[in-house]
Design an enzyme around this catalytic site. Sequence first.
Site, PDB file in Angstrom:
ATOM      1  N   HIS A   8       0.838  -1.202   0.000  1.00  0.00           N
ATOM      2  CA  HIS A   8       0.000   0.000   0.000  1.00  0.00           C
ATOM      3  C   HIS A   8       0.869   1.246   0.000  1.00  0.00           C
ATOM      4  O   HIS A   8       1.246   1.741   1.066  1.00  0.00           O
ATOM      5  CB  HIS A   8      -0.903  -0.002   1.232  1.00  0.00           C
ATOM      6  CG  HIS A   8      -1.802  -1.197   1.319  1.00  0.00           C
ATOM      7  ND1 HIS A   8      -1.360  -2.440   1.710  1.00  0.00           N
ATOM      8  CD2 HIS A   8      -3.120  -1.344   1.057  1.00  0.00           C
ATOM      9  CE1 HIS A   8      -2.363  -3.300   1.681  1.00  0.00           C
ATOM     10  NE2 HIS A   8      -3.446  -2.671   1.302  1.00  0.00           N
TER      11      HIS A   8
ATOM     12  N   ASP B 166      -9.427   6.572   7.335  1.00  0.00           N
ATOM     13  CA  ASP B 166     -10.887   6.583   7.323  1.00  0.00           C
ATOM     14  C   ASP B 166     -11.453   5.255   7.815  1.00  0.00           C
ATOM     15  O   ASP B 166     -12.472   5.226   8.495  1.00  0.00           O
ATOM     16  CB  ASP B 166     -11.391   6.856   5.902  1.00  0.00           C
ATOM     17  CG  ASP B 166     -11.109   8.282   5.477  1.00  0.00           C
ATOM     18  OD1 ASP B 166     -11.687   9.194   6.088  1.00  0.00           O
ATOM     19  OD2 ASP B 166     -10.304   8.478   4.554  1.00  0.00           O
TER      20      ASP B 166
ATOM     21  N   ASN C 162      -7.949  11.706   3.769  1.00  0.00           N
ATOM     22  CA  ASN C 162      -7.677  11.778   2.327  1.00  0.00           C
ATOM     23  C   ASN C 162      -8.921  11.562   1.478  1.00  0.00           C
ATOM     24  O   ASN C 162      -8.842  11.526   0.251  1.00  0.00           O
ATOM     25  CB  ASN C 162      -6.554  10.787   1.934  1.00  0.00           C
ATOM     26  CG  ASN C 162      -6.944   9.356   2.225  1.00  0.00           C
ATOM     27  OD1 ASN C 162      -8.120   9.047   2.423  1.00  0.00           O
ATOM     28  ND2 ASN C 162      -5.963   8.463   2.247  1.00  0.00           N
TER      29      ASN C 162
ATOM     30  N   ILE D 265     -10.571   9.083   0.747  1.00  0.00           N
ATOM     31  CA  ILE D 265     -10.525   7.923  -0.149  1.00  0.00           C
ATOM     32  C   ILE D 265     -10.570   6.649   0.681  1.00  0.00           C
ATOM     33  O   ILE D 265      -9.872   6.532   1.688  1.00  0.00           O
ATOM     34  CB  ILE D 265      -9.199   7.933  -0.967  1.00  0.00           C
ATOM     35  CG1 ILE D 265      -9.195   9.045  -2.002  1.00  0.00           C
ATOM     36  CG2 ILE D 265      -8.945   6.572  -1.644  1.00  0.00           C
ATOM     37  CD1 ILE D 265     -10.114   8.853  -3.173  1.00  0.00           C
TER      38      ILE D 265
ATOM     39  N   HIS E  21      -3.960   3.143  -3.361  1.00  0.00           N
ATOM     40  CA  HIS E  21      -4.156   2.622  -2.006  1.00  0.00           C
ATOM     41  C   HIS E  21      -3.474   1.282  -1.782  1.00  0.00           C
ATOM     42  O   HIS E  21      -2.682   1.136  -0.860  1.00  0.00           O
ATOM     43  CB  HIS E  21      -5.649   2.492  -1.685  1.00  0.00           C
ATOM     44  CG  HIS E  21      -5.902   1.713  -0.431  1.00  0.00           C
ATOM     45  ND1 HIS E  21      -5.837   2.279   0.814  1.00  0.00           N
ATOM     46  CD2 HIS E  21      -6.180   0.401  -0.221  1.00  0.00           C
ATOM     47  CE1 HIS E  21      -6.062   1.365   1.737  1.00  0.00           C
ATOM     48  NE2 HIS E  21      -6.283   0.208   1.142  1.00  0.00           N
TER      49      HIS E  21
ATOM     50  N   GLU F 157     -17.336  -4.036  24.810  1.00  0.00           N
ATOM     51  CA  GLU F 157     -16.510  -5.238  24.917  1.00  0.00           C
ATOM     52  C   GLU F 157     -15.290  -5.149  24.006  1.00  0.00           C
ATOM     53  O   GLU F 157     -14.186  -5.544  24.385  1.00  0.00           O
ATOM     54  CB  GLU F 157     -17.336  -6.482  24.548  1.00  0.00           C
ATOM     55  CG  GLU F 157     -18.534  -6.736  25.448  1.00  0.00           C
ATOM     56  CD  GLU F 157     -19.747  -5.897  25.085  1.00  0.00           C
ATOM     57  OE1 GLU F 157     -19.714  -5.196  24.045  1.00  0.00           O
ATOM     58  OE2 GLU F 157     -20.735  -5.932  25.847  1.00  0.00           O
TER      59      GLU F 157
ATOM     60  N   PHE G   7     -20.651 -12.641  24.777  1.00  0.00           N
ATOM     61  CA  PHE G   7     -20.302 -11.357  24.180  1.00  0.00           C
ATOM     62  C   PHE G   7     -18.817 -11.251  23.835  1.00  0.00           C
ATOM     63  O   PHE G   7     -18.347 -10.208  23.396  1.00  0.00           O
ATOM     64  CB  PHE G   7     -20.792 -10.206  25.054  1.00  0.00           C
ATOM     65  CG  PHE G   7     -22.294 -10.192  25.151  1.00  0.00           C
ATOM     66  CD1 PHE G   7     -23.071 -10.418  24.014  1.00  0.00           C
ATOM     67  CD2 PHE G   7     -22.944 -10.001  26.352  1.00  0.00           C
ATOM     68  CE1 PHE G   7     -24.457 -10.445  24.080  1.00  0.00           C
ATOM     69  CE2 PHE G   7     -24.330 -10.027  26.434  1.00  0.00           C
ATOM     70  CZ  PHE G   7     -25.094 -10.253  25.294  1.00  0.00           C
TER      71      PHE G   7
ATOM     72  N   ASP H  55     -32.157 -15.587  30.480  1.00  0.00           N
ATOM     73  CA  ASP H  55     -31.830 -14.578  29.463  1.00  0.00           C
ATOM     74  C   ASP H  55     -31.931 -15.137  28.048  1.00  0.00           C
ATOM     75  O   ASP H  55     -31.986 -14.382  27.084  1.00  0.00           O
ATOM     76  CB  ASP H  55     -30.452 -13.958  29.718  1.00  0.00           C
ATOM     77  CG  ASP H  55     -30.523 -12.810  30.730  1.00  0.00           C
ATOM     78  OD1 ASP H  55     -31.630 -12.280  30.952  1.00  0.00           O
ATOM     79  OD2 ASP H  55     -29.479 -12.463  31.297  1.00  0.00           O
TER      80      ASP H  55
ATOM     81  N   HIS I 146     -28.081 -14.921  24.924  1.00  0.00           N
ATOM     82  CA  HIS I 146     -27.089 -14.764  25.985  1.00  0.00           C
ATOM     83  C   HIS I 146     -26.371 -16.070  26.310  1.00  0.00           C
ATOM     84  O   HIS I 146     -25.452 -16.077  27.112  1.00  0.00           O
ATOM     85  CB  HIS I 146     -27.745 -14.212  27.255  1.00  0.00           C
ATOM     86  CG  HIS I 146     -28.073 -12.750  27.165  1.00  0.00           C
ATOM     87  ND1 HIS I 146     -28.816 -12.226  26.136  1.00  0.00           N
ATOM     88  CD2 HIS I 146     -27.743 -11.692  27.955  1.00  0.00           C
ATOM     89  CE1 HIS I 146     -28.936 -10.913  26.309  1.00  0.00           C
ATOM     90  NE2 HIS I 146     -28.293 -10.567  27.397  1.00  0.00           N
TER      91      HIS I 146
END
Lengths: 695, 695
Positions: free
Chosen positions: B37, B164, B194, B196, B268, B415, B441, B473, B477
């Site tokens: 890159h 970005d 940039n 992009i 890129h 998390e 999670f 739950d 969960h």
Amino acid sequence: MNVSQQIDTRPAASEQNMADAIRFLAMDAVQKANSGHPGMPMGMADAVTVLFNRFIKIDPSLPDWPDRDRFVLSAGHGSMLLYSIHHLIGFAYMPMVELSAFRQLGSKTAGHPEYGHALGVETTTGPLGQGIATAVGMAIAEQMMAARFGSSLCNHFTYVVAGDGCLQEGISHEAIDLAGHLKLRKLVVLWDDNQISIDGSTELSTSMDQLARFRAAGWDAQAVDGHDPEAVAKALERARRTRKPSLIACRTRIGKGAASMEGSHKTHGAALGDREIAATREKLGWPHPPFFVPPEIKSAWERVAVRGRMAREAWEIRLDASRSKKRYEQTAGRQLDGEVTHLLTKFRAAHRKRATKVATRQASQMALEVINGATALTVGGSADLTGSNLTMTSQTQHISPGNFKGRYLHYGIREHGMAAAMNGIALHGGFIPYGGTFLVFSDYARGAMRLSAVMGLPVIYVLTHDSIGLGEDGPTHQPIEHLAMLRATPNLNVFRPADIIETAECWEIALGEKRTPSVLALSRQALPMLRQTDGDENLSALGAYVLKEARGPRDITLLATGSEVEIAIAAAQRLQAENGIEAAVVSMPCWEKFEAQDAPYQKQVLGDAPRIAIEAAGRLGWDRWMGPDGIFVGMIGFGASAPAGDLYRHFGITADHIVAEALKLSAGGPGRSRSGAPGPIRSRANTSSDHLKEA
Amino acid sequence: MNVSQQIDTRPAASEQNMADAIRFLAMDAVQKANSGHPGMPMGMADAVTVLFNRFIKIDPSLPDWPDRDRFVLSAGHGSMLLYSIHHLIGFAYMPMVELSAFRQLGSKTAGHPEYGHALGVETTTGPLGQGIATAVGMAIAEQMMAARFGSSLCNHFTYVVAGDGCLQEGISHEAIDLAGHLKLRKLVVLWDDNQISIDGSTELSTSMDQLARFRAAGWDAQAVDGHDPEAVAKALERARRTRKPSLIACRTRIGKGAASMEGSHKTHGAALGDREIAATREKLGWPHPPFFVPPEIKSAWERVAVRGRMAREAWEIRLDASRSKKRYEQTAGRQLDGEVTHLLTKFRAAHRKRATKVATRQASQMALEVINGATALTVGGSADLTGSNLTMTSQTQHISPGNFKGRYLHYGIREHGMAAAMNGIALHGGFIPYGGTFLVFSDYARGAMRLSAVMGLPVIYVLTHDSIGLGEDGPTHQPIEHLAMLRATPNLNVFRPADIIETAECWEIALGEKRTPSVLALSRQALPMLRQTDGDENLSALGAYVLKEARGPRDITLLATGSEVEIAIAAAQRLQAENGIEAAVVSMPCWEKFEAQDAPYQKQVLGDAPRIAIEAAGRLGWDRWMGPDGIFVGMIGFGASAPAGDLYRHFGITADHIVAEALKLSAGGPGRSRSGAPGPIRSRANTSSDHLKEA
């Protein structure tokens, strides 16, 4: 066309009474279960009562009416809010007996709302942030349907109730950025701004100015007192008018109304206790026993259903009068044209003839070119890897802010948001979403991918760069554990096709699934066509099959998937030519489908000879197929950065290595010579099969 | 104490020359590798040159000097930016020959920067958003060290270059919200603005006002022309002064300087091509051959190292003069007092006597009470589940904005951000981070947990509510596939202790790991103490061991982990009492450790008798241990919402079911009676063991 403006919906019982009905149902159900979350339903009862009483358009007698408003309880732990309302407005599936069986085995009132478990639940929530991100997909689908069939057939809002948890989770960022960008003006989020999370005050962990944050993302944002019905109503009116997605911050007190615990995080996730509930009955002037709602309050709630039924009937008249009716129904019903299968079968035949050698990601794009040409139901996309995932075809113009005629989404660098949006698109109905990223970045999308499987949604994940074969990007980009992770997930098809033929087959299977999401794990690198035999049968549908049978009894069976099948074939050829060892090669594009085959077929495919499993990934799970004496040729740690060929050699995923291991396996008896005439191993040869050919 | 103010660092060669050196090294290395890159290093060369030339404090002769500034290349694909600078300022490990071997097997210049692979790389990046979120942890650790040892020993900045992609990923939201909340004033993010991304203009997918977004999160935010060195310098000066974390949006052109491709997304992720590079040499007046930097430019860069060395030497003088020197070195070196092991052994003995019955999450808290009392190195936290994960102890005061004396982090409902911050804390040095959430999670944290394993960091994940045993739950969960997902991950210890004794043992092992992160999967529900035998040996360190041996030869072996070991014991007792079948029970708290044992020990533990594996999770991976004729008792799909006991019965994870399966296995011969005298199964009994007792 605003039904709510035509009818005076203000009921005899006050909205305060209506909200209190929610409060007591929530308190009493949680108390009876001694499990659950009363604080949120009590805190949001006022605002949500206004939403349902004055605005929402749903018909309990036809919960899946396509043009209903969608109501998403992103803060899914407050499930009693949803169940209470469903009971109060008269969903047949939600009689009082279900409320009193909250969180019990077999009841409709699961701890968190589960799509498909109770009618009227629009999406499964509980894992925080998923609801708001799924709602973005619903709102996209609504705009797409409206762009195709006009606002007379598709014109509904997507309302979300989200808590602090939803807005702290990273997925919320991806969702609101995408929603703001696309100007999803019919998406309205009510934020339960109660300044409380499980650990205590939100001041413990956040200083975010949420209104400023949402405005930065292109949203309209308002703040109101969530216990002031007129203020909430006014904010909802504005939210429905604005050209942007809307956030309404409802400042509330968690457990609102509770005699002594209002405002405390202790109301969040536990029963309030009999004494507190009794005191609350006293305080709020609610003399009724648990699980009883006075008729005048029930009647007031049932007017919501009347308004919804009228709206639905008016919509049906419009549909009947529409010239697009048939096309609408095909789309809303997601009816795939049989033409797709036919064309994919032809596609396979053509490429079999040509022996097309391409990366399976490219084969996927070629198959998609056929699919997208034959149906308008598919909606493609990628998390900013369009040119790598090869998910775009000539038919897929991209969707842009305010223009929803296209059928391709630049989801941005937002794998989690993409997966959740695809769930929402699938839940909304009308489209079959597929979206791409690198296989390794399924890590980022796990939360939403799991929900695809939990909900049983026909979502298709195009996960390319599926092994060390991606080469130089190195270990951070090379999946090792991901096939195991996905295979371990219930109700998820994990396809890893070996060539262009299997790729087309896997796409055909994935498109045919109604209640199971699919993963297509695809190579970056080019792979030769391996399927030599003629015939239109979709062999990938068997999950695994003998791609190359031994000439005579098998000495050994090589099991492989995807890009390693080519290597297995090369090893088999060398074993035969150089060592006189007869190896069969089994391609296993989909373990889940193979598990579903009967035992005789499985036995026939796997054979009785010793087995070597080859996959450029971790071993976990392979022991089931290769047996206790099998050998695994694959990865034992993370990858490395180098050209793909160097990596395959470095990690020993080569025909050389397979041959060496096969010789070890076949050297079991002392009389065995390496030069390879049939030795002791032969005694264990396959005897099960009508696929055998004479040596 | 600002060294940069004491010395005139402006070199003879211009910063333009210095930046161009980066540009050509990046262009030429990517061209030679034909992979990589170039666009980002070229675009950010100017701004990063200013950062290094005028501000950054690192000493290439001692890359791990604790008080160095941290530089995190969150946009890791621009790795040639980092490698070029490391070469230019004189890191010994980065001679020119490494740059010219970019992305080749065995070179230091991996495709993405890899911690531990090349000295000076502060953290592994590439998966987007991880760098910025990891940097938050580094900045937290810096403030914690400063709070403990004062600014004369700890006073450095954490600089991040983010693209970005980093800012679109959800994890960035969690990171910046936490950083803003904690007022991490020494965290400075340079955003390569940039416009992009890979798919093209960022206008395709985002309309975010990033400055407003960061300000909403409590950051200072500035926008500058990223190609104007004075503007960048001025912004950096302000960022270093402000009391908030800082964003500097550097408006740049991707591939800046390229003859015809500047500004194009084509720069890129691919080599520019020989022709374009030649034209760029022409345009920028750079007559030098590839991989050559003129001495005057190299000298200019090497002044960065001189400044760094002087700062380090001044710091060493302060350290030598400090009364805290010994304590500082113990902390920075993360030296765990042997006392911890001693106290945990005593803890085990005490609870063995008392036969303490608690949930393993509670056992974990009790063990932590001992650990946190014996060492100040541990830093706890939870993703807003403190009262459920039980991660707080009497010693852990929480860290709050501006006050870093505590050692507990309310990470919020984040998390992923928590996991990345723990990586950063571990990378920074000085602390051993542990943090809690529900096991299910871990889905949300996968991206960062994988990097814990890739980097080999001593991070400890306390993952409670580890099965359907969490009850009401419901399926969202209840983890099913998560143990498999984590076990499939290389270099990760997955512990699932069965009682309080094993829990303490697993904590002890986890704390002793230097290069492997650990997961503790812990029950919500209470579990009896099962370890009857005396002795201080840490049996969990073997990975698996015979908890209950058969009386005489084994008829059957039951394998289980965690909360299912209790059920296996009950089944074994019933098999013996009611059916005369002799079952051994093997507890397997850590597969990874068991895999590392030698074959004889494995054989002795597993035995030769038929096996039943019991785990309230999916089957994937168990076949390795239970063998081809084994039976798996566990989950085959997702869970349900109900009290835990009902769920265990509903899904058949019960002693009843195990007994029934064992009887089937042992009914192999026709003469076998259900009443249970030893039958044909006995013929396969364990013969391997010195653990057997007489019947």
